[in-house]
Design a protein around this motif. Sequence first.
Motif, mmCIF file in Angstrom:
data_model
loop_
_atom_site.group_PDB
_atom_site.id
_atom_site.type_symbol
_atom_site.label_atom_id
_atom_site.label_comp_id
_atom_site.label_asym_id
_atom_site.label_seq_id
_atom_site.Cartn_x
_atom_site.Cartn_y
_atom_site.Cartn_z
ATOM 1 N N TRP A 118 132.262 39.943 -20.001
ATOM 2 C CA TRP A 118 132.127 41.242 -19.341
ATOM 3 C C TRP A 118 130.657 41.483 -18.980
ATOM 4 N N SER A 119 129.766 41.212 -19.902
ATOM 5 C CA SER A 119 128.330 41.386 -19.648
ATOM 6 C C SER A 119 127.857 40.470 -18.524
ATOM 7 N N SER A 134 141.859 43.480 -14.428
ATOM 8 C CA SER A 134 141.387 43.056 -15.745
ATOM 9 C C SER A 134 142.028 41.740 -16.191
ATOM 10 N N ASN A 188 127.854 41.179 -10.658
ATOM 11 C CA ASN A 188 128.089 42.319 -9.765
ATOM 12 C C ASN A 188 126.793 42.992 -9.337
ATOM 13 N N ALA A 189 125.791 42.975 -10.211
ATOM 14 C CA ALA A 189 124.488 43.564 -9.894
ATOM 15 C C ALA A 189 123.579 42.563 -9.188
ATOM 16 N N GLN A 208 129.691 39.184 -16.137
ATOM 17 C CA GLN A 208 130.317 39.651 -14.892
ATOM 18 C C GLN A 208 129.548 40.847 -14.319
ATOM 19 N N ASN A 209 129.102 41.744 -15.184
ATOM 20 C CA ASN A 209 128.317 42.891 -14.722
ATOM 21 C C ASN A 209 127.010 42.447 -14.083
ATOM 22 N N LYS A 210 126.400 41.406 -14.633
ATOM 23 C CA LYS A 210 125.165 40.877 -14.045
ATOM 24 C C LYS A 210 125.439 40.260 -12.677
#
Length: 113
Positions: free
Chosen positions: A77-78, A19, A84-85, A80-82
């Motif tokens: 964070w949002s 983190s 990762n996907a 980064q999630n995209k």
Amino acid sequence: MGVKLDTICPVCKRLDENSCHLFFNCKGVNNYWQMLNLEEERVLLGKCRSGQEVLNKIWDFVEEKRLKVITLLWKWWSAQNKINAEERHMPPTEICKDVEFHIAEQDKQRKKT
């Protein structure tokens, strides 16, 4: 046995993403902090030893900085999630504009009340 986790940062490809790296030390996120004039806050938060310490430091910021930091962390964070996907990577200018938009909306809401 256990579960194998991929800890390589999808942005800078550094091993052992955690983190602290994700929010404060990744080369990718540094641009965002600088563009939002939050470099001093990034350095301070990056030195924290726990999540609780990070939260305490953020809480100590003046309200404007606190809202900007929290919004940046949420938007990063949002994004980064995209990544990762394997979705589209948002450029720094787009995320920073989004942060500024949300801060302006918060200001409007506060002025109404």
